[in-house]
Motif scaffolding. Sequence first.
Motif, PDB file in Angstrom:
ATOM      1  N   ALA A  28       0.815  -1.215   0.000  1.00 24.69           N
ATOM      2  CA  ALA A  28       0.000   0.000   0.000  1.00 24.69           C
ATOM      3  C   ALA A  28       0.849   1.265   0.000  1.00 24.69           C
ATOM      4  O   ALA A  28       0.333   2.369  -0.176  1.00 24.69           O
ATOM      5  CB  ALA A  28      -0.923   0.005   1.223  1.00 24.69           C
ATOM      6  N   TRP A  29       2.164   1.118   0.189  1.00 26.98           N
ATOM      7  CA  TRP A  29       3.060   2.272   0.291  1.00 26.98           C
ATOM      8  C   TRP A  29       3.177   3.005  -1.036  1.00 26.98           C
ATOM      9  O   TRP A  29       3.240   2.387  -2.107  1.00 26.98           O
ATOM     10  CB  TRP A  29       4.435   1.805   0.748  1.00 26.98           C
ATOM     11  CG  TRP A  29       5.473   2.905   0.829  1.00 26.98           C
ATOM     12  CD1 TRP A  29       5.738   3.702   1.891  1.00 26.98           C
ATOM     13  CD2 TRP A  29       6.380   3.307  -0.210  1.00 26.98           C
ATOM     14  NE1 TRP A  29       6.755   4.587   1.592  1.00 26.98           N
ATOM     15  CE2 TRP A  29       7.171   4.366   0.305  1.00 26.98           C
ATOM     16  CE3 TRP A  29       6.590   2.884  -1.523  1.00 26.98           C
ATOM     17  CZ2 TRP A  29       8.153   4.994  -0.440  1.00 26.98           C
ATOM     18  CZ3 TRP A  29       7.577   3.508  -2.286  1.00 26.98           C
ATOM     19  CH2 TRP A  29       8.348   4.551  -1.737  1.00 26.98           C
ATOM     20  N   LYS A  30       3.216   4.316  -0.940  1.00 25.33           N
ATOM     21  CA  LYS A  30       3.469   5.161  -2.108  1.00 25.33           C
ATOM     22  C   LYS A  30       4.328   6.342  -1.686  1.00 25.33           C
ATOM     23  O   LYS A  30       4.204   6.827  -0.558  1.00 25.33           O
ATOM     24  CB  LYS A  30       2.160   5.671  -2.725  1.00 25.33           C
ATOM     25  CG  LYS A  30       1.360   4.612  -3.459  1.00 25.33           C
ATOM     26  CD  LYS A  30       0.127   5.203  -4.115  1.00 25.33           C
ATOM     27  CE  LYS A  30      -0.660   4.124  -4.853  1.00 25.33           C
ATOM     28  NZ  LYS A  30      -1.885   4.685  -5.505  1.00 25.33           N
TER      29      LYS A  30
ATOM     30  N   GLY B 118       5.286  19.755  -5.215  1.00 23.89           N
ATOM     31  CA  GLY B 118       5.773  21.076  -4.821  1.00 23.89           C
ATOM     32  C   GLY B 118       6.386  21.801  -5.992  1.00 23.89           C
ATOM     33  O   GLY B 118       5.762  21.890  -7.075  1.00 23.89           O
ATOM     34  N   LEU B 119       7.595  22.305  -5.798  1.00 23.21           N
ATOM     35  CA  LEU B 119       8.266  23.074  -6.854  1.00 23.21           C
ATOM     36  C   LEU B 119       8.914  22.135  -7.868  1.00 23.21           C
ATOM     37  O   LEU B 119      10.134  22.043  -8.014  1.00 23.21           O
ATOM     38  CB  LEU B 119       9.315  24.002  -6.229  1.00 23.21           C
ATOM     39  CG  LEU B 119       8.785  25.074  -5.272  1.00 23.21           C
ATOM     40  CD1 LEU B 119       9.932  25.880  -4.672  1.00 23.21           C
ATOM     41  CD2 LEU B 119       7.797  25.990  -5.998  1.00 23.21           C
ATOM     42  N   VAL B 120       8.045  21.408  -8.564  1.00 28.45           N
ATOM     43  CA  VAL B 120       8.497  20.475  -9.595  1.00 28.45           C
ATOM     44  C   VAL B 120       7.653  20.673 -10.855  1.00 28.45           C
ATOM     45  O   VAL B 120       6.536  21.195 -10.797  1.00 28.45           O
ATOM     46  CB  VAL B 120       8.380  19.007  -9.127  1.00 28.45           C
ATOM     47  CG1 VAL B 120       9.283  18.754  -7.930  1.00 28.45           C
ATOM     48  CG2 VAL B 120       6.936  18.650  -8.790  1.00 28.45           C
ATOM     49  N   ASP B 121       8.191  20.237 -11.987  1.00 22.09           N
ATOM     50  CA  ASP B 121       7.459  20.346 -13.250  1.00 22.09           C
ATOM     51  C   ASP B 121       6.456  19.217 -13.415  1.00 22.09           C
ATOM     52  O   ASP B 121       5.395  19.406 -14.011  1.00 22.09           O
ATOM     53  CB  ASP B 121       8.444  20.333 -14.424  1.00 22.09           C
ATOM     54  CG  ASP B 121       9.394  21.521 -14.407  1.00 22.09           C
ATOM     55  OD1 ASP B 121       8.956  22.609 -13.965  1.00 22.09           O
ATOM     56  OD2 ASP B 121      10.557  21.367 -14.808  1.00 22.09           O
ATOM     57  N   ARG B 122       6.802  18.045 -12.882  1.00 22.02           N
ATOM     58  CA  ARG B 122       5.960  16.859 -13.074  1.00 22.02           C
ATOM     59  C   ARG B 122       5.849  16.103 -11.748  1.00 22.02           C
ATOM     60  O   ARG B 122       6.784  15.342 -11.392  1.00 22.02           O
ATOM     61  CB  ARG B 122       6.571  15.937 -14.139  1.00 22.02           C
ATOM     62  CG  ARG B 122       6.725  16.588 -15.503  1.00 22.02           C
ATOM     63  CD  ARG B 122       7.570  15.724 -16.430  1.00 22.02           C
ATOM     64  NE  ARG B 122       8.941  15.551 -15.925  1.00 22.02           N
ATOM     65  CZ  ARG B 122       9.910  16.444 -16.103  1.00 22.02           C
ATOM     66  NH1 ARG B 122       9.650  17.564 -16.773  1.00 22.02           N
ATOM     67  NH2 ARG B 122      11.122  16.227 -15.615  1.00 22.02           N
ATOM     68  N   PRO B 123       4.794  16.281 -10.990  1.00 19.71           N
ATOM     69  CA  PRO B 123       4.654  15.515  -9.747  1.00 19.71           C
ATOM     70  C   PRO B 123       4.780  14.014 -10.014  1.00 19.71           C
ATOM     71  O   PRO B 123       4.307  13.504 -11.033  1.00 19.71           O
ATOM     72  CB  PRO B 123       3.238  15.879  -9.268  1.00 19.71           C
ATOM     73  CG  PRO B 123       2.997  17.224  -9.866  1.00 19.71           C
ATOM     74  CD  PRO B 123       3.666  17.203 -11.210  1.00 19.71           C
ATOM     75  N   VAL B 124       5.427  13.324  -9.093  1.00 18.98           N
ATOM     76  CA  VAL B 124       5.702  11.899  -9.256  1.00 18.98           C
ATOM     77  C   VAL B 124       5.083  11.136  -8.095  1.00 18.98           C
ATOM     78  O   VAL B 124       5.085  11.598  -6.955  1.00 18.98           O
ATOM     79  CB  VAL B 124       7.227  11.640  -9.299  1.00 18.98           C
ATOM     80  CG1 VAL B 124       7.534  10.150  -9.242  1.00 18.98           C
ATOM     81  CG2 VAL B 124       7.838  12.252 -10.546  1.00 18.98           C
ATOM     82  N   GLU B 125       4.561   9.947  -8.402  1.00 23.55           N
ATOM     83  CA  GLU B 125       4.058   9.045  -7.361  1.00 23.55           C
ATOM     84  C   GLU B 125       4.574   7.650  -7.678  1.00 23.55           C
ATOM     85  O   GLU B 125       4.344   7.130  -8.766  1.00 23.55           O
ATOM     86  CB  GLU B 125       2.533   9.062  -7.304  1.00 23.55           C
ATOM     87  CG  GLU B 125       1.972   8.438  -6.035  1.00 23.55           C
ATOM     88  CD  GLU B 125       0.472   8.665  -5.890  1.00 23.55           C
ATOM     89  OE1 GLU B 125      -0.284   7.910  -6.537  1.00 23.55           O
ATOM     90  OE2 GLU B 125       0.077   9.580  -5.149  1.00 23.55           O
ATOM     91  N   LEU B 126       5.294   7.057  -6.733  1.00 24.06           N
ATOM     92  CA  LEU B 126       5.917   5.756  -6.939  1.00 24.06           C
ATOM     93  C   LEU B 126       5.376   4.737  -5.950  1.00 24.06           C
ATOM     94  O   LEU B 126       5.201   5.036  -4.769  1.00 24.06           O
ATOM     95  CB  LEU B 126       7.431   5.852  -6.755  1.00 24.06           C
ATOM     96  CG  LEU B 126       8.236   6.649  -7.791  1.00 24.06           C
ATOM     97  CD1 LEU B 126       9.675   6.792  -7.321  1.00 24.06           C
ATOM     98  CD2 LEU B 126       8.181   5.974  -9.149  1.00 24.06           C
ATOM     99  N   THR B 127       5.120   3.519  -6.435  1.00 29.85           N
ATOM    100  CA  THR B 127       4.790   2.415  -5.539  1.00 29.85           C
ATOM    101  C   THR B 127       6.082   1.713  -5.137  1.00 29.85           C
ATOM    102  O   THR B 127       7.158   1.958  -5.694  1.00 29.85           O
ATOM    103  CB  THR B 127       3.869   1.403  -6.234  1.00 29.85           C
ATOM    104  OG1 THR B 127       4.594   0.785  -7.317  1.00 29.85           O
ATOM    105  CG2 THR B 127       2.625   2.083  -6.783  1.00 29.85           C
ATOM    106  N   TYR B 128       5.954   0.809  -4.182  1.00 25.44           N
ATOM    107  CA  TYR B 128       7.133   0.074  -3.718  1.00 25.44           C
ATOM    108  C   TYR B 128       7.717  -0.766  -4.847  1.00 25.44           C
ATOM    109  O   TYR B 128       8.942  -0.809  -5.039  1.00 25.44           O
ATOM    110  CB  TYR B 128       6.741  -0.805  -2.534  1.00 25.44           C
ATOM    111  CG  TYR B 128       7.892  -1.491  -1.846  1.00 25.44           C
ATOM    112  CD1 TYR B 128       8.871  -0.765  -1.191  1.00 25.44           C
ATOM    113  CD2 TYR B 128       7.991  -2.882  -1.833  1.00 25.44           C
ATOM    114  CE1 TYR B 128       9.933  -1.382  -0.543  1.00 25.44           C
ATOM    115  CE2 TYR B 128       9.043  -3.519  -1.189  1.00 25.44           C
ATOM    116  CZ  TYR B 128      10.005  -2.765  -0.547  1.00 25.44           C
ATOM    117  OH  TYR B 128      11.050  -3.390   0.095  1.00 25.44           O
ATOM    118  N   GLN B 129       6.861  -1.437  -5.604  1.00 32.27           N
ATOM    119  CA  GLN B 129       7.348  -2.270  -6.699  1.00 32.27           C
ATOM    120  C   GLN B 129       8.009  -1.430  -7.783  1.00 32.27           C
ATOM    121  O   GLN B 129       8.999  -1.851  -8.383  1.00 32.27           O
ATOM    122  CB  GLN B 129       6.196  -3.097  -7.276  1.00 32.27           C
ATOM    123  CG  GLN B 129       5.704  -4.206  -6.361  1.00 32.27           C
ATOM    124  CD  GLN B 129       6.813  -5.176  -5.964  1.00 32.27           C
ATOM    125  OE1 GLN B 129       7.645  -5.561  -6.788  1.00 32.27           O
ATOM    126  NE2 GLN B 129       6.838  -5.568  -4.694  1.00 32.27           N
TER     127      GLN B 129
END
Length: 564
Positions: free
Chosen positions: A299-301, A306-317
């Motif tokens: 379930a972790w992400k 914030g001050l970024v051009d492309r927000p990123v979201e990563l899973t554990y895998q």
Amino acid sequence: MQSNSVVPAWARALMGLVAGGVALGIAQLVAAFAGAKSSPVVAVGDAAIDLTPAPVKDFAIRAFGENDKTVLIAGVLIVVLGGIAPLIGTLAVRRLAYGYAGLAVFAAIGLAAVLTRPDAGIPDALPTVVGVAAGAWTLGWLVRRATAIQPASATQPGSVTGPGSVTQPGSATQPRSATESGDAGGGGSGGGRDGVERPAVMLAGADLWTFDRRRLLTGAAGGAVVAIGGAVLGQALGGRRAVDAARVRVALPRPATPAKPIPAGADFHIRGLSPFITNNRDFYRVDTALVVPQVDPNAWKLRIHGLVDRPVELTYQELLGMPLTEADVTLTCVSNEVGGEYVGNARWLGVRMAEVLRRAGLRSGADMLLSTSADGFTCGTPVDVVMDGRDALFAIAMNGEALPVAHGFPVRQVVPGLYGYVSATKWVVDIKVTRFDQDEAYWTPRGWAAKGPIKTQSRIDVPKSGDSVKAGRATIAGVAWAQHTGVDAVEVRVDQGQWRRARLAEVPGPDTWRQWSIDWDATAGQHTIQVRATDAAGRTQTEQEAPPAPDGATGWHTITVNVT
């Protein structure tokens, strides 16, 4: 048999609600030891998911997103506790056997859901059975507390008020005949013609039940404590077991960039000297978590925004699928006193923080990474330090195994050269790219410096202060650190004498501590030993003593020993 008319509807519902709550709470507690898959609530929820039509599932995902399963479990609890349990309470007041039968149906549903799972076994039935047994006992106990037979001497409709008289509903006290009182022939109960007083009796079939509100409420309060306590404790223990099991199943990928081999001369193997690699069980732990967070890696992400051009979201895998870097790094806590033990060295495996940040695209002016832990702790890390090429990692492993839960599983930060309070966030789940003049981390408003570069330090491990040493040739040894610069020299002096250079162990790079040792011809008496280190930039640690706050302790580690 009790009459429902004696017990108010709210009281009947309360009995069933508390009994149902106790059943679920105890079942959850037992499931924490038997395995999460044996929980009847989870099993019924999973069965409901399997039976739910696809369009309804799609709607739930759209409406509730990643909270859809939480909403489902809440729905199961509402149906059970809000609908079924009050009905069981009503049945139990009418006749206790009916209430037990209702709980048996309740148990059958839970057992069917648990035992029809593909990997289920007979032991998985235990939480449901124990939970329902506890609920049944609670139900009977509450019914007995709430209802009681009206004493025969009380003046109630249909009860005897005295020898030879009875009060009927809606009537005044009337004399009883000898036949009614069983007094014919001079025998029976009640007052007789012989003038002998006999015990009062209830009319056949006229047993009256009374409702005791106070006893019900106090009993219900106790049952609620058991129900809530069992559920909370079971959830905590179950979460810990589930996370431990998930951690054991993690298969660590090979690093794309392996660490340099540890030089053969990195460890002097002197008894009492800190080893070059600190075992996970011996590694210091300093954090703000009263209870170690139990974070499910599935379930972790990790969110970068914030001050970024492309927000990123990563899973554990996804993180495990990225190129991994292995590095030997010594971590140090800012609260470490001179000569203290809040320092340790380990081999870490993780993804370079710089690589993830480049994916997001750092905007001009960003100078701080405000990281947040799963338990809400925050720390502020200078952007330039992370991006300058050092092995700053989102670490997933420590000394060849998945991170211990107490050290940040599933993911933590490791940044060489910075004290932990501004770099080493455990259980990290969020990175806000921001500025130091716009945001503050947890410790900054509490008087600690916003930035915390590690100060050059050295420590004497052998001998310990206060030890007794035999006269003759002795060894003085310890460790020194100056991450990310490296230790270039260590000097030792005894009794304010001349500084003598110690022998240094080999190191794989500038980010680890370095062992040192020196021979000493010890003579009888009490002696004071001091140590100081010089980093690779030529900076020698200052003699000036300072406490850890606000940005790290300073001074020379000094000990006293007795030579005999």
